[in-house]
Design a protein around this motif. Sequence first.
Motif, short mmCIF file in Angstrom:
data_model
loop_
_atom_site.label_atom_id
_atom_site.label_comp_id
_atom_site.label_asym_id
_atom_site.label_seq_id
_atom_site.Cartn_x
_atom_site.Cartn_y
_atom_site.Cartn_z
N THR A 186 0.81 -1.25 -0.01
CA THR A 186 0.10 0.18 -0.09
C THR A 186 0.72 1.20 0.19
N ARG A 188 3.94 1.61 -1.02
CA ARG A 188 4.72 1.67 -2.41
C ARG A 188 3.72 2.35 -3.49
N ARG A 189 2.41 1.68 -3.28
CA ARG A 189 1.67 2.35 -4.26
C ARG A 189 1.21 3.86 -3.96
N LEU A 192 3.79 5.99 -5.31
CA LEU A 192 3.68 6.24 -6.72
C LEU A 192 2.50 7.01 -7.11
N LEU A 193 1.43 7.00 -6.65
CA LEU A 193 0.28 7.57 -7.01
C LEU A 193 0.20 9.17 -6.39
N SER A 239 -4.81 3.69 -4.08
CA SER A 239 -3.64 2.69 -3.64
C SER A 239 -3.99 1.44 -3.02
N TRP A 242 -6.30 -0.81 -5.21
CA TRP A 242 -5.21 -1.63 -6.04
C TRP A 242 -4.51 -2.78 -5.28
N VAL A 243 -4.15 -2.51 -4.04
CA VAL A 243 -3.67 -3.74 -3.21
C VAL A 243 -4.52 -4.85 -2.98
#
Length: 247
Positions: A186, A188-189, A192-193, A239, A242-243
């Motif tokens: 979570t 890491r995303r 990124l986002l 995020s 997505w996970v």
Amino acid sequence: MSEQHLAEKDEKSLPSGVNGVLAQIDRRWRATGLPRRDRRDLLTDVEADLVAAGAEMDTDDPHALLGTDVDAFADEVVRERGLQRPRGRYGRLMVFSAIGAVVAVIGIWPLLLGVMGAVTSEPTPEPVYSPPGTTPPPPSVITEEATTGGTVFIFSLYALAGVLFVGLVLLAVNFGLRSADRLGATLRRMALLMPLSAVVSLPLAVLVARTSGYSTEASVVLFEAAIVLACAAAAVLASRYWVVRAA
């Protein structure tokens, strides 16, 4: 071994209809959010059980072996194994994201406004020296260059504020969801986002600021902050979603 050979091997080793039932079970587990690694392991076990039960009962009908409809059987297997989908914990996620955002706003925005005020203040123009025989640049050129430089500086300042903002939100979420499933993925995303959301929101905020003449009125500043916060909140939720869905 080729894929065609593997397919032929599966068709010979499995009773008719088993592949269809396994695919339906997998769809049910996927729809209820069961992690992919758990689905893979369970499907292997269910396949072996169906093949063994079919040989023992001398039947090739997988529906007769299940004793119930396919979806109910899939749910029962999950309950017996004590498995569950990763919990989104969206409420807790947003609470600690908001805490990090508030700390960031309290710590960053006053500094940002102070620097902006210093940059956009209009000092008394200094006389421009021109060597004898040359024509001094018109005031409009000097003003345009100063405005361009100030805009670049302020944009860079907003970008730095965005980086600090993301870092503080990540720290808050890491603390608040430290026992949550797949927290690392979570974060890491989010890392990124959230910058991607800043790529969208910060230019919009700068545009609003420039349109208002870099006004420091509360309504203007709050509107700029709302743009950044709304995009950041969407990135945080995306995020985690997505996970959880990709687990």
